[in-house]
Write a protein that holds these residues in place. Sequence first.
Motif, PDB file in Angstrom:
ATOM      1  N   ASP A 168      -8.663   0.558  44.603  1.00 56.31           N
ATOM      2  CA  ASP A 168      -9.071   0.588  43.194  1.00 56.31           C
ATOM      3  C   ASP A 168      -8.243  -0.368  42.343  1.00 56.31           C
ATOM      4  O   ASP A 168      -7.757  -0.028  41.257  1.00 56.31           O
ATOM      5  N   LYS A 169      -8.060  -1.587  42.862  1.00 51.60           N
ATOM      6  CA  LYS A 169      -7.381  -2.673  42.145  1.00 51.60           C
ATOM      7  C   LYS A 169      -5.886  -2.426  41.940  1.00 51.60           C
ATOM      8  O   LYS A 169      -5.251  -3.080  41.110  1.00 51.60           O
ATOM      9  N   LEU A 170      -5.321  -1.514  42.701  1.00 51.71           N
ATOM     10  CA  LEU A 170      -3.874  -1.314  42.716  1.00 51.71           C
ATOM     11  C   LEU A 170      -3.355  -1.621  44.119  1.00 51.71           C
ATOM     12  O   LEU A 170      -3.976  -1.261  45.117  1.00 51.71           O
ATOM     13  N   ARG A 171      -2.211  -2.263  44.185  1.00 52.30           N
ATOM     14  CA  ARG A 171      -1.621  -2.701  45.453  1.00 52.30           C
ATOM     15  C   ARG A 171      -0.518  -1.715  45.834  1.00 52.30           C
ATOM     16  O   ARG A 171       0.426  -1.490  45.077  1.00 52.30           O
ATOM     17  N   LEU A 172      -0.670  -1.112  47.017  1.00 55.83           N
ATOM     18  CA  LEU A 172       0.231  -0.062  47.476  1.00 55.83           C
ATOM     19  C   LEU A 172       1.026  -0.527  48.690  1.00 55.83           C
ATOM     20  O   LEU A 172       0.534  -1.337  49.490  1.00 55.83           O
ATOM     21  N   ALA A 173       2.230   0.013  48.843  1.00 58.54           N
ATOM     22  CA  ALA A 173       3.042  -0.243  50.037  1.00 58.54           C
ATOM     23  C   ALA A 173       3.658   1.062  50.505  1.00 58.54           C
ATOM     24  O   ALA A 173       4.336   1.749  49.731  1.00 58.54           O
ATOM     25  N   HIS A 174       3.411   1.408  51.766  1.00 57.35           N
ATOM     26  CA  HIS A 174       4.036   2.571  52.397  1.00 57.35           C
ATOM     27  C   HIS A 174       5.121   2.045  53.319  1.00 57.35           C
ATOM     28  O   HIS A 174       4.850   1.310  54.272  1.00 57.35           O
ATOM     29  N   MET A 175       6.371   2.429  53.037  1.00 55.28           N
ATOM     30  CA  MET A 175       7.515   1.805  53.697  1.00 55.28           C
ATOM     31  C   MET A 175       7.892   2.464  55.018  1.00 55.28           C
ATOM     32  O   MET A 175       8.824   2.005  55.704  1.00 55.28           O
ATOM     33  N   GLU A 193       9.277 -11.442  49.831  1.00 55.72           N
ATOM     34  CA  GLU A 193       8.133 -12.313  49.537  1.00 55.72           C
ATOM     35  C   GLU A 193       6.814 -11.617  49.839  1.00 55.72           C
ATOM     36  O   GLU A 193       5.870 -11.677  49.056  1.00 55.72           O
ATOM     37  N   LYS A 194       6.745 -10.925  50.966  1.00 58.64           N
ATOM     38  CA  LYS A 194       5.516 -10.222  51.366  1.00 58.64           C
ATOM     39  C   LYS A 194       5.191  -9.067  50.422  1.00 58.64           C
ATOM     40  O   LYS A 194       4.021  -8.714  50.229  1.00 58.64           O
ATOM     41  N   LEU A 195       6.225  -8.462  49.862  1.00 65.78           N
ATOM     42  CA  LEU A 195       6.048  -7.252  49.070  1.00 65.78           C
ATOM     43  C   LEU A 195       6.144  -7.525  47.571  1.00 65.78           C
ATOM     44  O   LEU A 195       6.519  -6.657  46.799  1.00 65.78           O
ATOM     45  N   LYS A 196       5.761  -8.710  47.176  1.00 68.36           N
ATOM     46  CA  LYS A 196       5.693  -9.016  45.758  1.00 68.36           C
ATOM     47  C   LYS A 196       4.516  -8.289  45.110  1.00 68.36           C
ATOM     48  O   LYS A 196       3.501  -8.039  45.752  1.00 68.36           O
ATOM     49  N   ASP A 197       4.664  -7.977  43.858  1.00 67.51           N
ATOM     50  CA  ASP A 197       3.546  -7.469  43.049  1.00 67.51           C
ATOM     51  C   ASP A 197       2.978  -6.154  43.593  1.00 67.51           C
ATOM     52  O   ASP A 197       1.759  -5.941  43.573  1.00 67.51           O
ATOM     53  N   ILE A 198       3.834  -5.281  44.074  1.00 66.34           N
ATOM     54  CA  ILE A 198       3.396  -3.958  44.502  1.00 66.34           C
ATOM     55  C   ILE A 198       3.320  -3.045  43.276  1.00 66.34           C
ATOM     56  O   ILE A 198       4.256  -2.967  42.488  1.00 66.34           O
ATOM     57  N   ASP A 199       2.211  -2.358  43.136  1.00 62.67           N
ATOM     58  CA  ASP A 199       2.051  -1.411  42.032  1.00 62.67           C
ATOM     59  C   ASP A 199       2.672  -0.049  42.367  1.00 62.67           C
ATOM     60  O   ASP A 199       3.353   0.545  41.528  1.00 62.67           O
ATOM     61  N   ILE A 200       2.413   0.455  43.566  1.00 63.95           N
ATOM     62  CA  ILE A 200       2.888   1.783  43.960  1.00 63.95           C
ATOM     63  C   ILE A 200       3.548   1.671  45.327  1.00 63.95           C
ATOM     64  O   ILE A 200       2.940   1.185  46.286  1.00 63.95           O
ATOM     65  N   MET A 201       4.790   2.130  45.418  1.00 59.92           N
ATOM     66  CA  MET A 201       5.540   2.060  46.675  1.00 59.92           C
ATOM     67  C   MET A 201       5.985   3.467  47.074  1.00 59.92           C
ATOM     68  O   MET A 201       6.560   4.199  46.268  1.00 59.92           O
ATOM     69  N   PHE A 202       5.723   3.824  48.324  1.00 52.84           N
ATOM     70  CA  PHE A 202       6.193   5.075  48.909  1.00 52.84           C
ATOM     71  C   PHE A 202       7.472   4.753  49.688  1.00 52.84           C
ATOM     72  O   PHE A 202       7.431   4.027  50.683  1.00 52.84           O
ATOM     73  N   MET A 203       8.602   5.298  49.231  1.00 52.70           N
ATOM     74  CA  MET A 203       9.906   4.892  49.761  1.00 52.70           C
ATOM     75  C   MET A 203      10.660   6.079  50.355  1.00 52.70           C
ATOM     76  O   MET A 203      10.848   7.103  49.687  1.00 52.70           O
ATOM     77  N   PRO A 204      11.140   5.978  51.621  1.00 49.34           N
ATOM     78  CA  PRO A 204      11.973   7.047  52.181  1.00 49.34           C
ATOM     79  C   PRO A 204      13.347   7.037  51.525  1.00 49.34           C
ATOM     80  O   PRO A 204      13.938   5.969  51.319  1.00 49.34           O
ATOM     81  N   VAL A 205      13.878   8.230  51.218  1.00 48.87           N
ATOM     82  CA  VAL A 205      15.142   8.299  50.479  1.00 48.87           C
ATOM     83  C   VAL A 205      16.126   9.310  51.068  1.00 48.87           C
ATOM     84  O   VAL A 205      17.209   9.489  50.526  1.00 48.87           O
TER      85      VAL A 205
END
Length: 212
Positions: free
Chosen positions: A103-110, A123-135
């Motif tokens: 839906d026009k949002l760029r997501l990254a699951h880490m 460089e690959k992960l530029k312009d990510i709107d929503i990132m799922f990050m392990p913490v």
Amino acid sequence: MKIKWLGHACFLITAQDGRTLLTDPFDDTVGYPLPGVPANVVTCSHDHFDHHATETLPRGYTVIDDPGVHHSHGFVVEGITSFHDDQQGSLRGRNIIYVFEVDKLRLAHMGDLGHQPTPAMVEKLKDIDIMFMPVGGVFTLDGDQAAQAVEALKPRLVIPMHYQTKQLNFHLSDETAFLAHFDYQRLEGDELEITPQNIGEYPPVVALTYKG
């Protein structure tokens, strides 16, 4: 889109048109109830029991568990090679980060990222709107390290994952060290509905509350 946290690193992402993508399903030893939901596409960051239990899901899905660009059910998913530790994978092996647009949002699951982003990853992960990050540390970046990675990658919004909760059967750190680095909002539920129009209304970090 709707984002529902099913526990650990598992999220069900539902596009406006009803297509679904599920991340990192786990088995019944993890402690959370099994996801057990149908999905069109299932991504798995690596083959450990708490991230690749696709056999527990209703049939009919397409599994993506390799690097490269994949096309399925209208999703374009790019798998980016990284590592589960800070020793080039010699301790815990490979980890795959997945990037996709919904839906026009760029997501990254880490996935189970275990090291700081390399210049190529940044460089690959530029312009990510929503990132799922392990913490939660122990097997991944801990809270402070995850905050450092977020500062390098600069996503618009981060949803923390893979940390200690009362449901989890093994020990990780909780999310508090990570949250201390950012303005954040803790939602009372396990679901977030987000669009290009409303994403700017949220602080940099949104923590979901697992409901089961």
